[in-house]
Design a protein around this motif. Structure first.
Motif, PDB file in Angstrom:
ATOM      1  N   LYS A 107      54.495  56.838  53.155  1.00 30.13           N
ATOM      2  CA  LYS A 107      54.524  56.177  53.968  1.00 30.13           C
ATOM      3  C   LYS A 107      53.517  55.192  54.052  1.00 30.13           C
ATOM      4  O   LYS A 107      53.677  54.263  53.707  1.00 30.13           O
ATOM      5  CB  LYS A 107      54.768  56.763  55.564  1.00 30.13           C
ATOM      6  CG  LYS A 107      54.470  56.059  56.832  1.00 30.13           C
ATOM      7  CD  LYS A 107      55.402  54.982  56.983  1.00 30.13           C
ATOM      8  CE  LYS A 107      55.679  54.863  58.641  1.00 30.13           C
ATOM      9  NZ  LYS A 107      56.386  53.274  58.200  1.00 30.13           N
ATOM     10  N   VAL A 108      52.223  56.035  53.369  1.00 34.25           N
ATOM     11  CA  VAL A 108      51.099  55.108  53.678  1.00 34.25           C
ATOM     12  C   VAL A 108      50.987  54.030  52.349  1.00 34.25           C
ATOM     13  O   VAL A 108      50.458  52.754  52.865  1.00 34.25           O
ATOM     14  CB  VAL A 108      49.855  55.773  53.996  1.00 34.25           C
ATOM     15  CG1 VAL A 108      48.730  55.175  53.420  1.00 34.25           C
ATOM     16  CG2 VAL A 108      49.738  56.395  54.917  1.00 34.25           C
ATOM     17  N   ALA A 109      51.457  55.086  51.634  1.00 32.22           N
ATOM     18  CA  ALA A 109      51.874  54.095  50.219  1.00 32.22           C
ATOM     19  C   ALA A 109      52.746  52.784  49.996  1.00 32.22           C
ATOM     20  O   ALA A 109      52.331  51.711  49.591  1.00 32.22           O
ATOM     21  CB  ALA A 109      51.993  54.804  49.376  1.00 32.22           C
ATOM     22  N   SER A 131      62.999  61.245  57.088  1.00 34.94           N
ATOM     23  CA  SER A 131      61.647  60.148  56.547  1.00 34.94           C
ATOM     24  C   SER A 131      60.841  59.934  55.520  1.00 34.94           C
ATOM     25  O   SER A 131      60.271  62.197  55.157  1.00 34.94           O
ATOM     26  CB  SER A 131      61.177  60.572  57.984  1.00 34.94           C
ATOM     27  OG  SER A 131      61.329  60.349  59.023  1.00 34.94           O
ATOM     28  N   PRO A 132      60.394  59.655  55.446  1.00 40.30           N
ATOM     29  CA  PRO A 132      58.680  59.464  53.827  1.00 40.30           C
ATOM     30  C   PRO A 132      57.754  60.136  55.271  1.00 40.30           C
ATOM     31  O   PRO A 132      57.444  60.187  55.672  1.00 40.30           O
ATOM     32  CB  PRO A 132      58.366  57.969  53.651  1.00 40.30           C
ATOM     33  CG  PRO A 132      59.025  57.249  55.268  1.00 40.30           C
ATOM     34  CD  PRO A 132      60.837  57.996  55.713  1.00 40.30           C
ATOM     35  N   ASP A 133      57.385  61.318  53.406  1.00 42.65           N
ATOM     36  CA  ASP A 133      56.703  62.327  54.194  1.00 42.65           C
ATOM     37  C   ASP A 133      54.783  60.868  53.813  1.00 42.65           C
ATOM     38  O   ASP A 133      55.019  60.135  53.521  1.00 42.65           O
ATOM     39  CB  ASP A 133      55.567  62.835  53.777  1.00 42.65           C
ATOM     40  CG  ASP A 133      55.089  62.292  52.023  1.00 42.65           C
ATOM     41  OD1 ASP A 133      55.175  61.279  51.160  1.00 42.65           O
ATOM     42  OD2 ASP A 133      54.690  64.179  51.282  1.00 42.65           O
ATOM     43  N   GLY A 134      53.498  61.368  54.697  1.00 36.94           N
ATOM     44  CA  GLY A 134      52.725  60.787  55.158  1.00 36.94           C
ATOM     45  C   GLY A 134      52.100  59.650  53.356  1.00 36.94           C
ATOM     46  O   GLY A 134      51.886  58.716  54.104  1.00 36.94           O
ATOM     47  N   LEU A 135      52.270  60.651  52.656  1.00 34.81           N
ATOM     48  CA  LEU A 135      51.317  59.904  51.808  1.00 34.81           C
ATOM     49  C   LEU A 135      52.239  58.641  51.069  1.00 34.81           C
ATOM     50  O   LEU A 135      51.695  57.777  51.153  1.00 34.81           O
ATOM     51  CB  LEU A 135      51.778  60.527  50.422  1.00 34.81           C
ATOM     52  CG  LEU A 135      50.756  60.387  48.686  1.00 34.81           C
ATOM     53  CD1 LEU A 135      50.479  59.243  48.700  1.00 34.81           C
ATOM     54  CD2 LEU A 135      51.016  61.272  47.705  1.00 34.81           C
ATOM     55  N   ALA A 160      66.020  69.811  56.942  1.00 31.57           N
ATOM     56  CA  ALA A 160      63.694  68.667  57.590  1.00 31.57           C
ATOM     57  C   ALA A 160      64.682  67.520  57.182  1.00 31.57           C
ATOM     58  O   ALA A 160      65.656  67.044  57.203  1.00 31.57           O
ATOM     59  CB  ALA A 160      63.187  68.737  56.085  1.00 31.57           C
ATOM     60  N   SER A 161      63.469  66.863  57.681  1.00 30.82           N
ATOM     61  CA  SER A 161      63.294  65.666  58.018  1.00 30.82           C
ATOM     62  C   SER A 161      63.119  64.622  56.856  1.00 30.82           C
ATOM     63  O   SER A 161      62.305  64.906  55.497  1.00 30.82           O
ATOM     64  CB  SER A 161      61.482  64.964  58.739  1.00 30.82           C
ATOM     65  OG  SER A 161      60.886  63.757  58.743  1.00 30.82           O
TER      66      SER A 161
END
Lengths: 123, 244
Positions: free
Chosen positions: A34-36, A28-32, A25-26
């Motif tokens: 990353k935005v946060a 990378s930070p997930d959407g939330l 699995a990736s």
């Protein structure tokens, strides 16, 4: 396909996904997340109160191999969710012989359950 | 993979408590409703569905530079085992993730259940039913409706998070920025959600269509149509009224 075989297959898929595929699995930070961090929402984020738990961050403490540690955590998680969820659903379920889809409400006279909510089972 | 859900400290205490109350109320309603959806055969299926959602949530997929997404699973669970049971499936997953895996703050559990169980199921399953009402009653329609419903459910959860942030965010970021960034990235994540949802629903439909809660009406109307094709519901009415 028999119901038993289907259930076994469904469980096997979940175990393979959580136990083996999850390693790929990736990370990378997930959407939330990353935005946060980009926007500063996470400025006052606190550490999880159980962050040192034996399965924290989807790894088994003390198991050094990342693949094994994550895979084991995944398998344990699938088993735990199945046990708690399955147990809950088994307790909540409508009692009596399984008669799905066919709206034979009332026909099963032996069911003590629907007394409070008559005929809603029909839908 | 670390925290994939709202952690502690994003949302202040009063709004976290309020979201907790909303979550408790929602789960209570779901417990009542799930009784009608669960029987000796569907109860094990629901447990397996919760386990599948947990497994799938571990599989972060890349969506943009340095950003990933993962299944939320509300729409999928609702279509497979019913909306009330679907809420419970995702709630159990979130609870276990918070307790065992330190994922999702315990004080944020109400926020996470509200966004990822209640909102995704309400929006996703609601849209799924609406679409099935207008689409032809085929398996392809179920797959297509699953896809569309799942796509929309993810940005809906992002909107819900933004609203909760507006009420009780612990930081002072302009709401436009938060909303724009959250919705933008979650539209992309929604596409992944939709692919996983549609593939899973289609796979179950292929082998055991009778086990898909959301497709239950599918078989019966087809039988009706062969039986009495001349009498539809009657809203369109006969094209040429014979008023001789």
């Amino acid at each position: 396909m028999t119901t038993k075989r289907f259930f076994a297959g469904f469980l096997l898929v979940s175990l393979v996904l959580a136990g083996l595929v999850s390693y790929y699995a990736s990370s990378s930070p997930d959407g939330l997340e990353k935005v946060a961090s980009d926007k500063g929402i996470s400025a006052k984020e606190k550490d999880h109160s159980l962050k040192d738990s034996p399965l924290g961050d989807y790894g088994v403490k003390g198991v050094d191999d990342a693949r094994l540690s994550g895979g084991l955590a995944g398998v344990i998680g699938v088993a735990a969710v199945l046990a708690v969820g399955g147990g809950l659903f088994w307790v909540v379920r409508r009692r009596g012989p399984a008669a799905p889809a066919t709206p034979a409400a009332g026909a099963a006279s032996g069911t003590p359950a629907p007394a409070s909510e008559p005929s809603q089972n029909a839908s | 993979m670390k925290d994939v859900h709202v952690p502690d400290g994003f949302i202040d205490a009063p709004v976290s408590i309020a979201a907790g109350a909303v979550a408790v109320a929602g789960v209570a309603v779901a417990l009542r409703g799930a009784r009608r959806e669960l029987d000796d055969r569907t109860a094990p299926l629901a447990g397996l569905t919760a386990a599948f959602v947990f497994a799938a949530q571990m599989l972060n997929f890349p969506v943009a530079s340095g950003t990933s997404g993962h299944l939320l699973g509300g729409t999928l669970a609702a279509i497979l085992v019913g909306p009330y049971t679907g809420i419970l499936c995702v709630s159990v997953v979130l609870l276990m993730q918070g307790l065992l895996f330190a994922d999702g703050g315990l004080t944020a559990l109400g926020v996470n259940i509200t966004n990822m169980a209640l909102v995704t199921v309400a929006v996703g399953y609601g849209l799924f039913r609406l679409l099935l009402r207008v689409l032809p009653r085929t398996r392809a329609s179920v797959a297509g409706a699953s896809f569309a419903a799942a796509v929309v459910s993810v940005p809906a959860a992002a909107v819900s998070f933004t609203l909760i942030y507006a009420l009780g965010g612990t930081t002072d970021i302009s709401l436009g920025k938060v909303a724009g960034a959250m919705i933008g990235v979650h539209v992309l994540i929604g596409i992944g959600e939709a692919v996983i949802t549609a593939v899973t629903v289609s796979s179950v439909l292929a082998v055991r269509p009778d086990l898909v809660y959301g497709a239950r009406g599918l078989i019966k109307p087809l039988e009706l149509r062969t039986g009495a094709p001349v009498r539809p519901a009657g809203d369109a009415g006969p094209a040429e009224p014979s008023r001789a």
